[in-house]
Design a protein around this motif. Sequence first.
Motif, PDB file in Angstrom:
ATOM      1  N   ARG A 306      48.160  39.730  36.876  1.00 17.88           N
ATOM      2  CA  ARG A 306      49.325  38.850  36.761  1.00 17.88           C
ATOM      3  C   ARG A 306      49.821  38.392  38.142  1.00 17.88           C
ATOM      4  O   ARG A 306      50.356  37.288  38.270  1.00 17.88           O
ATOM      5  CB  ARG A 306      50.451  39.546  35.993  1.00 17.88           C
ATOM      6  CG  ARG A 306      50.995  40.809  36.629  1.00 17.88           C
ATOM      7  CD  ARG A 306      52.096  41.423  35.769  1.00 17.88           C
ATOM      8  NE  ARG A 306      52.624  42.654  36.346  1.00 17.88           N
ATOM      9  CZ  ARG A 306      52.096  43.858  36.172  1.00 17.88           C
ATOM     10  NH1 ARG A 306      51.008  43.978  35.428  1.00 17.88           N
ATOM     11  NH2 ARG A 306      52.643  44.917  36.732  1.00 17.88           N
ATOM     12  N   GLN A 309      47.532  35.598  39.127  1.00 15.67           N
ATOM     13  CA  GLN A 309      47.884  34.411  38.342  1.00 15.67           C
ATOM     14  C   GLN A 309      49.099  33.703  38.927  1.00 15.67           C
ATOM     15  O   GLN A 309      49.147  32.470  38.974  1.00 15.67           O
ATOM     16  CB  GLN A 309      48.133  34.815  36.891  1.00 15.67           C
ATOM     17  CG  GLN A 309      46.874  35.255  36.150  1.00 15.67           C
ATOM     18  CD  GLN A 309      47.172  35.930  34.819  1.00 15.67           C
ATOM     19  OE1 GLN A 309      48.334  36.210  34.496  1.00 15.67           O
ATOM     20  NE2 GLN A 309      46.123  36.191  34.035  1.00 15.67           N
ATOM     21  N   GLN A 310      50.071  34.497  39.391  1.00 10.52           N
ATOM     22  CA  GLN A 310      51.243  33.894  40.013  1.00 10.52           C
ATOM     23  C   GLN A 310      50.883  33.238  41.337  1.00 10.52           C
ATOM     24  O   GLN A 310      51.380  32.152  41.664  1.00 10.52           O
ATOM     25  CB  GLN A 310      52.330  34.955  40.237  1.00 10.52           C
ATOM     26  CG  GLN A 310      53.649  34.406  40.778  1.00 10.52           C
ATOM     27  CD  GLN A 310      54.308  33.426  39.823  1.00 10.52           C
ATOM     28  OE1 GLN A 310      54.414  33.700  38.629  1.00 10.52           O
ATOM     29  NE2 GLN A 310      54.731  32.265  40.331  1.00 10.52           N
ATOM     30  N   GLU A 312      48.003  31.885  42.074  1.00  9.62           N
ATOM     31  CA  GLU A 312      47.324  30.635  41.740  1.00  9.62           C
ATOM     32  C   GLU A 312      48.327  29.563  41.326  1.00  9.62           C
ATOM     33  O   GLU A 312      48.181  28.383  41.692  1.00  9.62           O
ATOM     34  CB  GLU A 312      46.305  30.865  40.618  1.00  9.62           C
ATOM     35  CG  GLU A 312      45.072  31.627  41.053  1.00  9.62           C
ATOM     36  CD  GLU A 312      43.990  31.590  39.986  1.00  9.62           C
ATOM     37  OE1 GLU A 312      43.792  30.512  39.389  1.00  9.62           O
ATOM     38  OE2 GLU A 312      43.349  32.635  39.749  1.00  9.62           O
ATOM     39  N   HIS A 313      49.325  29.973  40.563  1.00  9.83           N
ATOM     40  CA  HIS A 313      50.354  29.016  40.131  1.00  9.83           C
ATOM     41  C   HIS A 313      51.086  28.451  41.340  1.00  9.83           C
ATOM     42  O   HIS A 313      51.293  27.220  41.450  1.00  9.83           O
ATOM     43  CB  HIS A 313      51.338  29.697  39.181  1.00  9.83           C
ATOM     44  CG  HIS A 313      52.491  28.824  38.783  1.00  9.83           C
ATOM     45  ND1 HIS A 313      53.679  28.776  39.502  1.00  9.83           N
ATOM     46  CD2 HIS A 313      52.640  27.944  37.752  1.00  9.83           C
ATOM     47  CE1 HIS A 313      54.503  27.919  38.927  1.00  9.83           C
ATOM     48  NE2 HIS A 313      53.892  27.403  37.865  1.00  9.83           N
ATOM     49  N   ASP A 314      51.473  29.297  42.261  1.00 10.59           N
ATOM     50  CA  ASP A 314      52.210  28.839  43.434  1.00 10.59           C
ATOM     51  C   ASP A 314      51.336  27.998  44.357  1.00 10.59           C
ATOM     52  O   ASP A 314      51.815  27.059  45.001  1.00 10.59           O
ATOM     53  CB  ASP A 314      52.786  30.035  44.187  1.00 10.59           C
ATOM     54  CG  ASP A 314      53.906  30.721  43.413  1.00 10.59           C
ATOM     55  OD1 ASP A 314      54.413  30.113  42.441  1.00 10.59           O
ATOM     56  OD2 ASP A 314      54.273  31.852  43.773  1.00 10.59           O
ATOM     57  N   ALA A 316      48.973  26.049  43.250  1.00  9.33           N
ATOM     58  CA  ALA A 316      48.859  24.770  42.552  1.00  9.33           C
ATOM     59  C   ALA A 316      50.075  23.895  42.803  1.00  9.33           C
ATOM     60  O   ALA A 316      49.953  22.668  42.933  1.00  9.33           O
ATOM     61  CB  ALA A 316      48.669  24.997  41.057  1.00  9.33           C
ATOM     62  N   THR A 317      51.264  24.504  42.867  1.00 13.69           N
ATOM     63  CA  THR A 317      52.481  23.716  43.137  1.00 13.69           C
ATOM     64  C   THR A 317      52.452  23.120  44.541  1.00 13.69           C
ATOM     65  O   THR A 317      53.185  22.173  44.827  1.00 13.69           O
ATOM     66  CB  THR A 317      53.735  24.593  42.982  1.00 13.69           C
ATOM     67  OG1 THR A 317      53.698  25.659  43.942  1.00 13.69           O
ATOM     68  CG2 THR A 317      53.837  25.160  41.572  1.00 13.69           C
ATOM     69  N   THR A 321      44.343  23.638  44.052  1.00 17.69           N
ATOM     70  CA  THR A 321      43.765  24.106  42.797  1.00 17.69           C
ATOM     71  C   THR A 321      42.388  24.675  43.082  1.00 17.69           C
ATOM     72  O   THR A 321      41.556  24.012  43.717  1.00 17.69           O
ATOM     73  CB  THR A 321      43.657  22.963  41.778  1.00 17.69           C
ATOM     74  OG1 THR A 321      44.971  22.425  41.544  1.00 17.69           O
ATOM     75  CG2 THR A 321      43.072  23.458  40.470  1.00 17.69           C
ATOM     76  N   ARG A 327      36.495  30.142  42.905  1.00 20.51           N
ATOM     77  CA  ARG A 327      36.696  31.225  41.936  1.00 20.51           C
ATOM     78  C   ARG A 327      35.525  32.198  41.935  1.00 20.51           C
ATOM     79  O   ARG A 327      35.693  33.397  41.723  1.00 20.51           O
ATOM     80  CB  ARG A 327      36.888  30.652  40.537  1.00 20.51           C
ATOM     81  CG  ARG A 327      38.203  29.908  40.344  1.00 20.51           C
ATOM     82  CD  ARG A 327      38.384  29.486  38.897  1.00 20.51           C
ATOM     83  NE  ARG A 327      39.594  28.700  38.730  1.00 20.51           N
ATOM     84  CZ  ARG A 327      40.812  29.225  38.626  1.00 20.51           C
ATOM     85  NH1 ARG A 327      40.960  30.552  38.664  1.00 20.51           N
ATOM     86  NH2 ARG A 327      41.864  28.455  38.471  1.00 20.51           N
TER      87      ARG A 327
END
Length: 390
Positions: A306, A309-310, A312-314, A316-317, A321, A327
């Motif tokens: 998790r 995942q966070q 990767e999310h940050d 992306a913002t 990507t 990966r």
Amino acid sequence: MNELQQVLTRFEQSQQAGQPIVLATVVNTQGSVYRRPGARLLVTATGERVGAISGGCLEADLVERSRSLLTHGGAPILVRYDTTASDDLVFGLGLGCNGVVDVLLEAVDPAARGNPLTLIRTCLDTQEPGAIATVFAVDNVPDVHVGDRVLLPPDRPPITAIANPSVAQRLVTDLTQTLNEQQIRIQTYPIAGGSMTVLLEIIRPPTPLLIFGAGDDAIPVVQLAKQVGWQVTVLDHRPALLSRDRFPLADHLLTYTPPQPQTYRSRLTSSTVAVVMTHHYPSDLALLKTLLQTPLRYLGVLGPKRRMQQLEHDLATQGITLTPEQRQRLYSPIGLDIGAETPAEIALAIVAEIQAVMAGRTGQSLRDRPGAIHAPIPTFPQAPCLELVS
């Protein structure tokens, strides 16, 4: 210390003391064996052994066979150990390895043009791969002898120690191909009514490992990585943690600022592996922005799924990507699934995963691996007959 580094260190010590040295090199194998072609053992005038060519069963006999070369010198000799024979005298009760090992024994001349240890030293000093062609079997080929070599140093002209120019040039060509393909090979060449067999091998420098984060859990990672011979650099933005008392085995200790990669950017090569274990989310985010854009061979990030995942999310913002190729090189959670709990166990899982990735293996139990433990050395078609220049 890397095995080749140990061999070189002892060779240089003996050279300074004016003591003779014998080098044993595995040049060919058949069937099930402990070490592969290219494994080396150094024997000193006192019978000291540095390096290994087996699990300890061949070394004592090789020391005995080295005594004449240590005392009187002479031409290199090829020794064959056949562990498939049920009445083998060398092994007494028998090993049950069911393999054949050919070992080249030679007295090392430090000034010789074809001294392989000179090429190995160059590769370790430059941290770049090189290649060596070693003739270990000759049948009726003019001006070619067992132990003759061609050396291919990194970013330098080839060094030939073969009097026959046609043979030397052909080996330079094939050695260059070997280095480009990163694939060891054993090649037999028919030559004008005779033949020769050659080991073409690659000399790889120690794996460079970057550990971002100098916390207590980085200490056993450094210890294990050095045990398997890697070159280790520990980086942290807290200078107080980067002490020799904490990391006596590390090759380098570097202070860095996470958003500014100038300190370590030159180290981010396709042969480098990196572990991120800062335990500091903003630092990890800043590091990943840099590390993901490089050709690192392996990138491991400590922490649960998790958390990644966070991250990767940050990323992306911020317009980053992950591509499929990125990966593929990213491992998080880091380490093999061995039930690790303690820092030492986690370090073992991390180092084992990196080794598996570099070797192109899955990390599964050898019991469940189909076929042999070692992938066979590719068999190349017999080379076309080499025409000698008159």
